[in-house]
Structure formats: C-alpha cells, structure tokens
Design an enzyme around this catalytic site. Structure first.
Site, PDB file in Angstrom:
ATOM      1  N   GLU A  15       0.863  -1.179   0.000  1.00 33.26           N
ATOM      2  CA  GLU A  15       0.000   0.000   0.000  1.00 33.26           C
ATOM      3  C   GLU A  15       0.897   1.226   0.000  1.00 33.26           C
ATOM      4  O   GLU A  15       1.856   1.300   0.783  1.00 33.26           O
ATOM      5  CB  GLU A  15      -0.919   0.044   1.228  1.00 33.26           C
ATOM      6  CG  GLU A  15      -1.766   1.337   1.221  1.00 33.26           C
ATOM      7  CD  GLU A  15      -2.794   1.444   2.349  1.00 33.26           C
ATOM      8  OE1 GLU A  15      -2.863   0.528   3.195  1.00 33.26           O
ATOM      9  OE2 GLU A  15      -3.523   2.459   2.371  1.00 33.26           O
ATOM     10  N   ASN A  44      -4.507   5.070  -1.926  1.00 28.15           N
ATOM     11  CA  ASN A  44      -5.679   5.713  -1.319  1.00 28.15           C
ATOM     12  C   ASN A  44      -6.176   6.847  -2.195  1.00 28.15           C
ATOM     13  O   ASN A  44      -5.377   7.666  -2.638  1.00 28.15           O
ATOM     14  CB  ASN A  44      -5.311   6.289   0.051  1.00 28.15           C
ATOM     15  CG  ASN A  44      -4.919   5.211   1.018  1.00 28.15           C
ATOM     16  OD1 ASN A  44      -5.758   4.478   1.525  1.00 28.15           O
ATOM     17  ND2 ASN A  44      -3.615   5.074   1.249  1.00 28.15           N
ATOM     18  N   GLU A  99      -8.205   2.505  -3.097  1.00 27.15           N
ATOM     19  CA  GLU A  99      -8.883   2.351  -1.813  1.00 27.15           C
ATOM     20  C   GLU A  99      -9.751   3.562  -1.510  1.00 27.15           C
ATOM     21  O   GLU A  99      -9.290   4.697  -1.562  1.00 27.15           O
ATOM     22  CB  GLU A  99      -7.857   2.165  -0.681  1.00 27.15           C
ATOM     23  CG  GLU A  99      -6.998   0.935  -0.856  1.00 27.15           C
ATOM     24  CD  GLU A  99      -6.196   0.606   0.405  1.00 27.15           C
ATOM     25  OE1 GLU A  99      -6.302   1.357   1.403  1.00 27.15           O
ATOM     26  OE2 GLU A  99      -5.469  -0.404   0.371  1.00 27.15           O
ATOM     27  N   ASP A 137     -11.947   0.622   2.275  1.00 27.07           N
ATOM     28  CA  ASP A 137     -10.965   0.782   3.348  1.00 27.07           C
ATOM     29  C   ASP A 137     -11.680   1.016   4.684  1.00 27.07           C
ATOM     30  O   ASP A 137     -12.819   1.488   4.701  1.00 27.07           O
ATOM     31  CB  ASP A 137     -10.096   1.995   3.007  1.00 27.07           C
ATOM     32  CG  ASP A 137      -8.755   1.972   3.703  1.00 27.07           C
ATOM     33  OD1 ASP A 137      -8.515   1.081   4.531  1.00 27.07           O
ATOM     34  OD2 ASP A 137      -7.945   2.865   3.406  1.00 27.07           O
ATOM     35  N   GLU A 176      -6.051  -5.175   8.220  1.00 33.14           N
ATOM     36  CA  GLU A 176      -5.090  -4.126   8.559  1.00 33.14           C
ATOM     37  C   GLU A 176      -4.741  -4.194  10.034  1.00 33.14           C
ATOM     38  O   GLU A 176      -5.563  -4.603  10.842  1.00 33.14           O
ATOM     39  CB  GLU A 176      -5.735  -2.765   8.331  1.00 33.14           C
ATOM     40  CG  GLU A 176      -5.519  -2.197   6.993  1.00 33.14           C
ATOM     41  CD  GLU A 176      -5.982  -0.754   6.960  1.00 33.14           C
ATOM     42  OE1 GLU A 176      -5.423  -0.016   6.186  1.00 33.14           O
ATOM     43  OE2 GLU A 176      -6.911  -0.382   7.704  1.00 33.14           O
TER      44      GLU A 176
HETATM   45  P1  C2E Z   1      -5.109   3.951   6.031  1.00 30.84           P
HETATM   46  O1  C2E Z   1      -5.364   3.978   4.578  1.00 30.84           O
HETATM   47  O2  C2E Z   1      -6.081   3.187   6.876  1.00 30.84           O
HETATM   48  O3  C2E Z   1      -3.620   3.400   6.198  1.00 30.84           O
HETATM   49  C1  C2E Z   1      -3.199   2.545   7.203  1.00 30.84           C
HETATM   50  C2  C2E Z   1      -2.542   3.299   8.326  1.00 30.84           C
HETATM   51  O4  C2E Z   1      -2.304   2.382   9.388  1.00 30.84           O
HETATM   52  C3  C2E Z   1      -1.174   3.855   7.966  1.00 30.84           C
HETATM   53  O5  C2E Z   1      -0.995   5.069   8.665  1.00 30.84           O
HETATM   54  C4  C2E Z   1      -0.229   2.808   8.495  1.00 30.84           C
HETATM   55  O6  C2E Z   1       1.047   3.309   8.806  1.00 30.84           O
HETATM   56  C5  C2E Z   1      -0.951   2.375   9.737  1.00 30.84           C
HETATM   57  N1  C2E Z   1      -0.611   0.996  10.106  1.00 30.84           N
HETATM   58  C6  C2E Z   1      -0.251  -0.006   9.300  1.00 30.84           C
HETATM   59  N2  C2E Z   1      -0.052  -1.150   9.958  1.00 30.84           N
HETATM   60  C7  C2E Z   1      -0.287  -0.886  11.252  1.00 30.84           C
HETATM   61  C8  C2E Z   1      -0.241  -1.677  12.450  1.00 30.84           C
HETATM   62  O7  C2E Z   1       0.066  -2.862  12.460  1.00 30.84           O
HETATM   63  N3  C2E Z   1      -0.565  -1.040  13.597  1.00 30.84           N
HETATM   64  C9  C2E Z   1      -0.909   0.269  13.633  1.00 30.84           C
HETATM   65  N4  C2E Z   1      -1.198   0.819  14.811  1.00 30.84           N
HETATM   66  N5  C2E Z   1      -0.951   1.053  12.534  1.00 30.84           N
HETATM   67  C10 C2E Z   1      -0.655   0.482  11.348  1.00 30.84           C
HETATM   68  P2  C2E Z   1      -0.501   6.387   7.937  1.00 30.84           P
HETATM   69  O8  C2E Z   1       0.513   6.067   6.904  1.00 30.84           O
HETATM   70  O9  C2E Z   1      -0.170   7.367   9.001  1.00 30.84           O
HETATM   71  O10 C2E Z   1      -1.771   6.860   7.144  1.00 30.84           O
HETATM   72  C11 C2E Z   1      -2.899   7.333   7.812  1.00 30.84           C
HETATM   73  C12 C2E Z   1      -4.027   7.584   6.858  1.00 30.84           C
HETATM   74  O11 C2E Z   1      -3.761   8.681   5.990  1.00 30.84           O
HETATM   75  C13 C2E Z   1      -4.303   6.410   5.934  1.00 30.84           C
HETATM   76  O12 C2E Z   1      -5.039   5.434   6.625  1.00 30.84           O
HETATM   77  C14 C2E Z   1      -5.084   7.096   4.836  1.00 30.84           C
HETATM   78  O13 C2E Z   1      -6.439   7.245   5.211  1.00 30.84           O
HETATM   79  C15 C2E Z   1      -4.448   8.478   4.779  1.00 30.84           C
HETATM   80  N6  C2E Z   1      -3.518   8.512   3.646  1.00 30.84           N
HETATM   81  C16 C2E Z   1      -2.267   8.020   3.559  1.00 30.84           C
HETATM   82  N7  C2E Z   1      -1.737   8.230   2.334  1.00 30.84           N
HETATM   83  C17 C2E Z   1      -2.702   8.861   1.620  1.00 30.84           C
HETATM   84  C18 C2E Z   1      -2.777   9.335   0.262  1.00 30.84           C
HETATM   85  O14 C2E Z   1      -1.861   9.203  -0.562  1.00 30.84           O
HETATM   86  N8  C2E Z   1      -3.954   9.938  -0.110  1.00 30.84           N
HETATM   87  C19 C2E Z   1      -5.002  10.075   0.751  1.00 30.84           C
HETATM   88  N9  C2E Z   1      -6.100  10.667   0.308  1.00 30.84           N
HETATM   89  N10 C2E Z   1      -4.962   9.638   2.021  1.00 30.84           N
HETATM   90  C20 C2E Z   1      -3.824   9.028   2.451  1.00 30.84           C
HETATM   91 CA    CA Z   2      -7.474   1.580   6.737  1.00 31.80          CA
HETATM   92 CA    CA Z   3      -5.749   2.672   2.979  1.00 33.52          CA
END
Ligand code: C2E
Ligand code: CA
Ligand code: CA
Length: 396
Positions: free
Chosen positions: A176, A233, A265, A295, A352
């Site tokens: 991802e 995403n 997603e 998602d 996830e």
């Molecule tokens: P998401 O799409 O639900 O992405 C998963 C988030 O969970 C990611 O946080 C990831 O680092 C975190 N994660 C993964 N595995 C684990 C785990 O085992 N435990 C825990 N506690 N956390 C885990 P991240 O990278 O901080 O991203 C947060 C959110 O920001 C994403 O949630 C998504 O909604 C948004 N996001 C990230 N990249 C993009 C993007 O390019 N465009 C858009 N529109 N939103 C984005």
């Molecule tokens: Ca998610």
């Molecule tokens: Ca996602």
C-alpha cells in the site's frame, strides 16, 4: 529514555499482587515507583506530586473507588501521561475502558491479564517508550499551507510503502502506498497534511502525485524481478472528477502496467457520504480493470444494500477490529462477520493492523486473504522496501 528512567505508579488493592508488581518493576531496573492500595489515596499522591508519573498500572477491580472511576479522574486532570490496565476481567470490558480513556485524551498502553510477569511488563513499558519516540517525531508539526502547496508541487510528498502478505503462504504480494512529506530530513505523516490539501482543493493532485510516484516504483521492482500489486488511497474529491478514470488508466499504461495490478482504496465512510456521486467514477474505474477496495471496513455503517451496489473487489477490515482480535470475542465476531460477507460478495479480504502473531494465526484460520500490519512490516521509504520484504518471516 531508557526503561530504568521511567516513573511508574502501581494502584492495586491486593497486597500480594502489589508487592509482586513492585518486585517485577525493580527487576526491570525501574527505581522511581509509587504505590497506592486504592483510588482515592492514589489521587492524593498524584495531586501532591511535583510531576506526573509516566505510566500508572491500574487494577480495575478495587473496593471503594474502582479503576474505571480512577482513570476518569486521572484523564480529566491530566495526572499521568499514560495508563495500563491490569485485570482479570472480560476483555470486552477492558476494551470499553480503553476507549473511554482515549476519548479523554489519555494514552492507554493496553491491558495485561493477571498474573503479572516480567515479560508482560517489559512489553507494555517498551510500548510507552515507542510511543514517546512517535510523539517526538510527530506530535508538534507546524504545517504552513503555502509551504505545503510548494512541497506537493516540488515532489517533497512521496509514497512510502507497506508490504501486504498472503496468510496462506506468507508471501509478500503487494504494497500500500502511504503519503509522506519528507521535509528537511523529517518525515511527516499524512494525518498532518492530507486533510489540509483536501480542504485546499488539492485532493486530486495529491492522488495523482502518489499514484504516479508509486507506479514508477512498481515498475522498477518488477524490472528487478519483484512483482507486487499496488494499492493507493484516493481522496473523496477524486470520485467527483469525471476525468479520473481515463487519467489513471493512462498513467498506469504509460509505465507498461495494467490496471488489474492496481487497487484504489476508498474509505467506507467517504463512500457513504458520496455514494451516489461517486458511483459513476467507481464504475468506470472498475470497467477499466482497476481493483476497488473498501478501506476501514466496519467503521462506516454502510448497509448491505449499499455495499452490494458498488463494484468492489476487496474489503479491508479496519485495524481497530483486527488488533487484539484473538483475545477479544467481540472484535473476533466483527472480523468473522466481515469475512463471511466478503466471501458472499466474492471480495478479496485484507486485514489491517496485524501486529501480533496470535492475531495472524487467528485470521489465517478464519480464511482471511491478506495481512497488512507492523508484523509483516512498517511503512518504509521505497528504497528500503526490498530489504523489509527480505527480512520478513511468516509465523508457522
Ligand atoms: P489507512 O489507509 O487506513 O492506512 C493505514 C494506516 O495504518 C497507515 O498510517 C499505516 O502506517 C498504519 N498501520 C499499518 N499497519 C499498522 C499496524 O500494524 N498497527 C498500527 N497501529 N498502525 C498500522 P498512515 O501512513 O499514518 O496513514 C494514515 C491515513 O492517511 C491512511 O489510513 C489514509 O487514510 C491516509 N492517507 C495516507 N496516504 C494517503 C494518500 O496518498 N492519499 C489520501 N487521500 N490519504 C492518504
Ligand atoms: Ca485503513
Ligand atoms: Ca488505505
């Protein structure tokens, strides 16, 4: 900060249990320990202390003021930085208390089942240290909108990648893409800037930048013999952009790749807010062969009817239900129901937040398709992905 430097308070009515906790803390080299046999006395100690402890270990089931009421006071008056629950109670109840404390803004390290052991304590307190590191890295990020726009234009916002592995054989089959702002040697997470870009009307630009960057890496990995599906995403606004489907198809094909290797997603809640409007774009993306993923499934209250109308190919169970599911029957029930639904709608399933081996094992037994979480690998910069994949070993 090392474990030994932590200040810890033990609140436990049972004399033997309390002494045992103190001895284990001493064994861990933790010298700054306070104790109390019940909630009111503990509050008194905390109110007169010069600085709050880092962690309070609280027994939930105490006579007089019980642990739940105690945590409420601690949270409201900010008398500690973090709490950990120690209890033999039903995990569903523990979960409720954790949610309550989090709602007050208190950091909850988790809960340990009695009897205490040195491993359980060490595990928990290490989590606090990791939390501190995260907070230092992440908490106080000033984001200036002009700077943010420039960063997006000049390529400072890039995709990082988190691996996804098949439960059946442990093989990493996808990644991802997760947006990161690499600013002056610091890495800023999306929670600090994605909503700002969206509010500023730059949502489609963000999706384009991340998709384009991720496709370039996907192509490179493929040329190096590593075939990985790509999940990206998309922001809600993307679903209102009638040109999105054609543009994504062109981007994918310009790298010699196929839409069938790319999953877009959409969060369950954003889908429900924009369902009717977004359907056209989603249908067109599907027609071109893109995968479509729901998602954060389980957090958005979509009805079965709504779900069956959208041409999804994948269901991603939210980490809130996955983490700790092996020990909590209610979470497990949500996971099982989601997997059942996915099977009936013939959707691929991704869990996830797979952090614990026990959760991996349970999900594997339940027939979940793909795992994503810290157990398999943290999100990493593109350059580090191959190494992260190489290090990963699936549990037996
Ligand atoms: P998401 O799409 O639900 O992405 C998963 C988030 O969970 C990611 O946080 C990831 O680092 C975190 N994660 C993964 N595995 C684990 C785990 O085992 N435990 C825990 N506690 N956390 C885990 P991240 O990278 O901080 O991203 C947060 C959110 O920001 C994403 O949630 C998504 O909604 C948004 N996001 C990230 N990249 C993009 C993007 O390019 N465009 C858009 N529109 N939103 C984005
Ligand atoms: Ca998610
Ligand atoms: Ca996602």
């Amino acid at each position: 900060m090392s474990l030994a430097a932590l200040r810890v308070m033990v609140v436990e009515d049972h004399g033997f249990q309390r002494r045992m906790a103190l001895r284990l803390l001493a064994d861990l080299g933790i010298g700054q320990v306070q104790e109390a046999a019940e909630g009111a006395a503990a509050l008194h100690v905390l109110e007169t202390a010069s600085s709050p402890p880092d962690v309070i270990l609280v027994d939930l089931d105490m006579p007089g003021m019980d642990g739940i009421e105690f945590i409420g006071h601690v949270a409201q008056r900010r008398l500690a930085r973090a709490v950990a629950l120690v209890s033999a109670l039903d995990p569903a109840l523990l979960n409720t208390v954790q949610m309550m404390a989090r709602a007050y803004g208190l950091y909850v390290l988790g809960s340990i089942e009695k009897p205490l052991s040195i491993e359980k304590l060490e595990d928990l307190l290490t989590r606090y240290e990791e939390h501190l590191l995260e907070v230092e890295k992440d908490d106080h990020v000033d984001v200036d909108l002009v700077d943010l726009r420039r960063a997006l234009r000049e390529g400072e916002i890039v995709p990082w990648f988190q691996p996804q592995a098949e439960f059946s054989n442990g093989k990493v089959v996808g990644v991802e893409a997760l947006a990161r702002w690499e600013r002056d040697g610091l890495v800023i997470r999306p929670q600090h800037f994605v909503h700002l870009l969206e509010a500023d009307g730059l949502a489609t630009e963000l999706t384009d930048v991340i998709l384009e960057g991720a496709l370039r890496w996907k192509r490179r990995w493929q040329d190096d013999g590593m075939r990985l599906n790509l999940s990206v995403n998309v922001s809600p606004a993307t679903l209102h952009d009638p040109g999105a489907a054609d543009r994504y198809q062109q981007m994918v094909e310009s790298h010699g790749l196929s839409p069938s290797e790319v999953v877009l997603e959409v969060t369950e809640s954003q889908l429900m807010a924009d369902a009717a409007l977004g359907l056209g774009v989603l249908a067109r993306l599907r027609l071109k062969g893109f995968g479509l993923s729901i998602d954060d499934f389980g957090t958005g209250y979509s009805s079965l009817a709504q779900l069956s109308q959208v041409p999804f190919t994948e269901l991603k169970i939210d980490q809130g239900f996955v983490f700790g599911a092996h020990a909590q029957s209610r979470k497990r029930a949500v996971v099982e129901a989601s997997l059942d639904l996915a099977r009936k709608l013939q959707l691929e399933t991704v869990a996830e937040g797979v952090e614990a081996v026990e959760d991996w094992q349970m999900l594997a037994e339940l027939g979940c398709g793909i795992a994503q979480g810290y157990l398999v690998g943290m999100p990493v910069a593109a350059e580090d992905l191959a190494e992260s994949v190489r290090r990963w070993r699936a549990p037996h």
